[in-house]
Design a protein around this motif. Structure first.
Motif, PDB file in Angstrom:
ATOM      1  N   VAL A  20       0.912  -1.105   0.004  1.00 47.78           N
ATOM      2  CA  VAL A  20      -0.053  -0.041   0.033  1.00 47.78           C
ATOM      3  C   VAL A  20       0.748   1.119   0.236  1.00 47.78           C
ATOM      4  O   VAL A  20       0.590   2.238  -0.752  1.00 47.78           O
ATOM      5  CB  VAL A  20      -0.844   0.142   1.356  1.00 47.78           C
ATOM      6  CG1 VAL A  20      -1.554   1.422   1.308  1.00 47.78           C
ATOM      7  CG2 VAL A  20      -2.006  -1.175   1.133  1.00 47.78           C
ATOM      8  N   ILE A  21       2.055   1.377   0.691  1.00 51.66           N
ATOM      9  CA  ILE A  21       2.680   2.610   1.049  1.00 51.66           C
ATOM     10  C   ILE A  21       4.300   2.408   0.644  1.00 51.66           C
ATOM     11  O   ILE A  21       4.884   3.231   1.178  1.00 51.66           O
ATOM     12  CB  ILE A  21       2.548   3.047   2.629  1.00 51.66           C
ATOM     13  CG1 ILE A  21       2.672   4.455   2.634  1.00 51.66           C
ATOM     14  CG2 ILE A  21       2.750   2.224   3.475  1.00 51.66           C
ATOM     15  CD1 ILE A  21       1.905   5.337   2.034  1.00 51.66           C
ATOM     16  N   SER A  26       5.583   8.042  -2.045  1.00 53.04           N
ATOM     17  CA  SER A  26       4.463   8.031  -1.182  1.00 53.04           C
ATOM     18  C   SER A  26       4.569   8.506   0.280  1.00 53.04           C
ATOM     19  O   SER A  26       3.783   9.093   0.804  1.00 53.04           O
ATOM     20  CB  SER A  26       3.753   6.596  -1.393  1.00 53.04           C
ATOM     21  OG  SER A  26       3.423   6.488  -2.644  1.00 53.04           O
ATOM     22  N   LEU A  27       5.637   7.944   0.926  1.00 58.63           N
ATOM     23  CA  LEU A  27       5.832   8.278   2.134  1.00 58.63           C
ATOM     24  C   LEU A  27       6.435   9.913   2.522  1.00 58.63           C
ATOM     25  O   LEU A  27       6.090  10.231   3.565  1.00 58.63           O
ATOM     26  CB  LEU A  27       7.026   7.306   2.666  1.00 58.63           C
ATOM     27  CG  LEU A  27       6.746   5.917   2.911  1.00 58.63           C
ATOM     28  CD1 LEU A  27       8.130   5.060   3.251  1.00 58.63           C
ATOM     29  CD2 LEU A  27       5.703   5.834   4.144  1.00 58.63           C
ATOM     30  N   LEU A  28       7.150  10.175   1.269  1.00 67.00           N
ATOM     31  CA  LEU A  28       7.463  11.580   1.511  1.00 67.00           C
ATOM     32  C   LEU A  28       6.107  12.613   1.268  1.00 67.00           C
ATOM     33  O   LEU A  28       6.153  13.315   1.940  1.00 67.00           O
ATOM     34  CB  LEU A  28       8.210  12.041   0.308  1.00 67.00           C
ATOM     35  CG  LEU A  28       9.737  11.466   0.718  1.00 67.00           C
ATOM     36  CD1 LEU A  28      10.542  11.842  -0.507  1.00 67.00           C
ATOM     37  CD2 LEU A  28      10.281  11.833   1.953  1.00 67.00           C
ATOM     38  N   ARG A  64      -5.923   3.706  -2.198  1.00 64.69           N
ATOM     39  CA  ARG A  64      -5.683   2.843  -1.010  1.00 64.69           C
ATOM     40  C   ARG A  64      -6.278   3.499   0.186  1.00 64.69           C
ATOM     41  O   ARG A  64      -5.685   2.590   1.081  1.00 64.69           O
ATOM     42  CB  ARG A  64      -4.226   2.704  -1.284  1.00 64.69           C
ATOM     43  CG  ARG A  64      -3.808   1.971  -2.324  1.00 64.69           C
ATOM     44  CD  ARG A  64      -2.410   1.819  -2.295  1.00 64.69           C
ATOM     45  NE  ARG A  64      -1.935   0.833  -4.026  1.00 64.69           N
ATOM     46  CZ  ARG A  64      -0.930   0.512  -4.137  1.00 64.69           C
ATOM     47  NH1 ARG A  64       0.307   1.216  -3.425  1.00 64.69           N
ATOM     48  NH2 ARG A  64      -0.697  -0.139  -5.145  1.00 64.69           N
ATOM     49  N   GLY A  65      -6.717   4.685   0.061  1.00 59.71           N
ATOM     50  CA  GLY A  65      -7.436   4.953   1.565  1.00 59.71           C
ATOM     51  C   GLY A  65      -6.670   5.687   2.399  1.00 59.71           C
ATOM     52  O   GLY A  65      -7.006   6.090   3.508  1.00 59.71           O
ATOM     53  N   ILE A  66      -5.477   6.214   1.913  1.00 62.07           N
ATOM     54  CA  ILE A  66      -4.463   6.910   2.838  1.00 62.07           C
ATOM     55  C   ILE A  66      -4.706   8.427   2.769  1.00 62.07           C
ATOM     56  O   ILE A  66      -4.852   9.199   3.913  1.00 62.07           O
ATOM     57  CB  ILE A  66      -2.890   6.545   2.158  1.00 62.07           C
ATOM     58  CG1 ILE A  66      -2.731   5.154   2.125  1.00 62.07           C
ATOM     59  CG2 ILE A  66      -1.932   7.523   3.035  1.00 62.07           C
ATOM     60  CD1 ILE A  66      -2.720   4.578   3.605  1.00 62.07           C
TER      61      ILE A  66
END
Length: 152
Positions: A20-21, A26-28, A64-66
């Protein structure tokens, strides 16, 4: 380019989480969302990321719902990106990455950003413990794996 294999059905929670992440952009983006960034242009300017890559990562994080896309708070025509409850639950992950980087990737005394509590200015520290309060680490924990099913 090698097609990315989905880990969605993996028995390992770490593998499913990375599905997902698991890419650095994406993390940044999530990091910057925790810092209060909400607009496409803010993310693009702060990260120096190409617009097409940022667009794709934002779409994926929403799917993905983040993150969720919401109307602009100022009533403007653009949309803003906000962390969902699922996205906000990534906070300990971000703190753990930060602490690991502080410990291993900076020279002694080298300046770096710091995470502090808003009201007191005290540093934030993630501490992993067993349910009864004792410290937990690699030497006193074990992963109980799901037995592999016979494929025959």
């Amino acid at each position: 380019m090698v097609k990315r294999r989905s880990l969605k059905g993996d028995y390992c929670p770490s593998a499913r989480s990375l599905d997902v992440i698991g890419d650095w952009w994406s993390l940044l983006i999530v990091r910057d969302a925790f810092d209060g960034l909400t607009r496409f242009g803010e993310f693009q300017k702060g990260l120096g990321i190409a617009k097409n890559i940022l667009s794709e990562r934002l779409r994926t994080l929403i799917a993905r719902g983040i993150l969720e896309a919401v109307p602009a708070a100022d009533g403007g025509a653009h949309q803003e990106y906000r962390l969902t409850a699922m996205g906000r639950d990534l906070f300990p992950v971000m703190v753990a990455l930060r602490q690991w980087g502080e410990q291993h990737l900076f020279a002694p005394g080298e300046e770096h950003s710091k995470l502090v509590e808003r009201d007191t200015g005290l540093p934030v520290r993630l501490d992993v413990r067993v349910n009864d309060g004792r410290p937990a680490g690699p030497d006193n924990t074990v992963i109980l794996k799901v037995p592999e099913l016979d494929q025959d």
